[in-house]
Each structure stands twice: as C-alpha cells, then as structure tokens.
Design an enzyme around this catalytic site. Sequence first.
Site, short mmCIF file in Angstrom:
data_model
loop_
_atom_site.label_atom_id
_atom_site.label_comp_id
_atom_site.label_asym_id
_atom_site.label_seq_id
_atom_site.Cartn_x
_atom_site.Cartn_y
_atom_site.Cartn_z
N SER A 257 -52.83 63.01 -35.63
CA SER A 257 -53.89 62.15 -35.11
C SER A 257 -53.31 61.43 -33.90
O SER A 257 -52.14 61.59 -33.57
CB SER A 257 -54.29 61.13 -36.16
OG SER A 257 -53.23 60.20 -36.33
N LYS A 258 -54.16 60.63 -33.28
CA LYS A 258 -53.70 59.88 -32.11
C LYS A 258 -52.48 59.03 -32.44
O LYS A 258 -51.68 58.71 -31.59
CB LYS A 258 -54.81 58.97 -31.61
CG LYS A 258 -55.76 59.69 -30.71
CD LYS A 258 -56.66 58.71 -29.97
CE LYS A 258 -57.73 59.50 -29.26
NZ LYS A 258 -59.05 59.02 -29.41
#
Length: 486
Positions: A257-258
């Site tokens: 994910s980010k």
Amino acid sequence: MVDKKVRVRFAPSPTGDLHVGNIRTALFDWAYARHTGGTFIFRIEDTDTTRVTDEYIAAAIDTLRWLGLQWDEGPEVGGEYGPYQQSQRLDIYAHWAQKFLDQKDAYYCFCTAGELEARREAQRAANVAPGYDGQCRDLSEDHIAAFRSEGRLPVIRMRMPDGQTTFVDQIRGEVSFDHKFVPDFVLVRGDGSPLYTLAVAVDDVLMKVTHVLRGEDLLSSTPRQIRVYQAMGLTEDGYPTFAHLPFVMGQDNTKLSKRNGEVSVNWYREAGFLPEAICNYLALLGWSPGEDRENVTMQELTELFTVERVHSSPAKFDMKKLEAINGDKIRALTLDEFLGWALPFLKNADVIEGSEEEIAMVKAALPIIQERITKLSEIPAMLKFLFVKDFAIEEDSIAKVSDEASKAVLARSLGELTPLEEWTHSSIEAALRSSLIQEMGLKPRVAFGSVRIAVTGSTISPPLFESMELLGKSASLARIAGALAL
Ligand code: GLU
C-alpha cells in the site's frame, strides 16, 4: 463454461492512479485473453461518483495503453456489449433492480443509517455476526406507505436465502460461504444509484464474461455476485469462472500500500521503468513461467500464461528485482528504441532542447551507458556533462580535485593529452595509463577519479575515456585546465 470463447474483463474503479495491484490484475486478464485467443474487455466501474473522477479515468486509459495492454472491447474502442463505463449504464441497473423487486428477490429497506448502527451495536454486544437483520424483509404495503410518508428514502436490498454458496475458484479450489455471514445486501442506494455488487454482476452477465480474474480482496463479494446471477436467471453452468489472485505484499509482509511502498504505476513510469519491465516483473508476482525463468517478453507471457501456474500464496514486492529486470530490458533495447525512451527524460530534465545536433550526440553517447543504468531517469545526470553551457564541477566534488595530489594528476594529464593527435577513447586511455598509472604509480581509482570530476563535473558518469572522446579534445582539455585553476 470451458467450451465458450474466453471473455475476461479488467474492471477498475479508478479513484487515483492505477496501482501495482490493479495492473497485476489487468496484466493477468490480458495475458489470459491473449493466451486463449479470447477477448480482453476493459470496463470502468464508476458508480461511486464521489471517488471516481474523469481525470482518473483518463489516466487509467493512458496507463493501460502505455503498458501495451490493449483491450478488444472497452472505452474508446467500443464493442458489442457497450457502453463500457458503468455511469452510462444506469438504466440497465435500474431495470434489473426493479425486476428483482418484482420477483421478490429484493425488497425496499427503510432503515436509516442511525437505526442500522444502533442494531449493529446490539449485535456486537450479543456476540452475533454483524449485518442486516432482515427487519424490512416482509413489510406490508401499508408499512411501506407509512415509511414513505415519513419521507424516508429506501434502499433496495437483496434477500439472501438461508444456506451457503459454494463455487470452485480456479486458484483456490472449492470455496464456501455460509449465508449466516452474508447478510441481505444493498443493491441500490436511497438516491437511486447502484452499488458495485449490482453493477459488476449485471455487467459480467450482459457482457458475457466467462472468467473473472481479480484480486483476492474481492473474494468475499463473490457470494453476493452469485446471488445476483441467480436472480437474473442464471444457473451454475452459466456463472463466470472465478480466479482470485493472491495479494501483493510489501517488504514488511503487510499488503502493499502507499504506506509501505510505491504503488502508483505512474511513479514507476516517471522513475524510468520500461512498460515491458513492469509487466515482466508484475507477471512474476503470483505466477511463474517455470524453469526458474524470470525474464519474459510480452509475447512469451501470452504464450506461457495459464491460471494453473498462478499461486495461491501471497507474492512479495521486491524493488531490487524490478530494477534488475528493468536493467535487462534496457540492455535489450535497440539503439533507436533506447533513443526514443531517453529523449523525453533528457528534455524534461532540461538537458537538451531537442536539436538534431543534440540528438546525434545523445545517440552517440547512449551505447556507453546502456550497460550501466537500471532506470531511464538516470540518463540526464549521466549525460548532462555533454550538453551543459556553463560547465561547473558539482559542489560536493570540488574538494576532491583541489588538493595537491589531484592537481598533480590534472597537470600531468593536461601535459600528456595536449599533444595527442588522435582523440579516441583508446588513445586517451593509453596516454593516461602510461603517465598516471605506470609512471606516477597511482592507483587507477585515484588517478582517473580526478580526471573524471574535472571533465564531467561529477563522480558518477559514463566510462571516462569514452566520455572524453565524445566531449571532444578542446572541451576536455579546457575543463581539466579549469579544474586546475580552482
Ligand atoms: N471495480 C472493482 C474494484 O476496482 C473490481 C471489480 C472486479 O474485478 O470484480 O475494486
């Protein structure tokens, strides 16, 4: 559905740049369609208009094209079962929602968000699986009229019968969901807009999708989609075949994910990764071509891709491996291809404007860096010494050429190179080796390091002698003299 011509779809809801996980799904869909001679459908799922914007949709189209994942049906291409953007199909979903109401597969539910929350709280307190409790399932006409007169806007909910849904996932095998944990679900919001579960299932049926390859995060939505198929009159042999792809994890073993890595495909594009490298690397996230192979072309991917070779265990994203593959793909480019990729990076970094002369110089210089870079974004820093108008040594390298030892190296180099008649990398190398290494007894790293900084302004540059040949004699000598004068 094995006998039917394969039709697979990639159906993102672009709420930002497409990320690595989306593209891995798109790639597998595309490869599966190409491998089987089937159809690759691209569908935009934009019923959640608060989060999906036109800009993100345009970016998704651009990214897929850039990657070379050309679709056979979808936006800008059209096709027999369009439109392929869900916001343009609202009447179709409304039609089916009404049909489900008429068939009593679905019902109006007037519970407000506050009421639902209060009852969920009670469920939690009583240790009951949370979910819709069926309160509006069997409302009388009078009851419905009373709710309407209160101004309540109903949602349309699908009735989930008791029992379970079982299907065979091509990657996971048999999967079962007990409906105790799949409560009646919303198909249409109070404002009349359809939810994903309705739209995705209706479209998969109407677009005659035969295989759904998608991320594992959507596994739990499958029993709801199957319920919609049933309400549309499909029997089991008419459902698409599902294959849920394993999660992509970050280095820290949590879902990528980010927070734990770069996920936007555009970031990779801007950082100088080739589309073929991205596709090659993403193909290895959950799939393997066999025989320990890691390097595959797009063509080979379509030849070798089968769902049987997709693993069910999560795949781990490894930036180093992606970089290594990118380096391999860069080395495999022809000079003209490499030039095509390099020019935009050089222009964007204001290293060149793009004149014919500059392009000829870039073309002459690229072969000496092709072996050395892993990303296209390294090119401007490597080649800018050939183009700078006001040449200056980088701030933090100045000290490395202004000490006495370096000055001696530079002075000797200047003396040896000035009379050289032939200015080629081998004549330059021969002159500097015999004087600096053999006669002065210096280590190559020390001797050539000073000359490198003097000529290119930096400690990072292409091979020195080739660089000097490209730069030319007078500029090379002028720069050495300039460094001496510091
Ligand atoms: N639109 C869904 C999403 O982006 C995926 C739909 C599907 O593949 O079933 O999460």
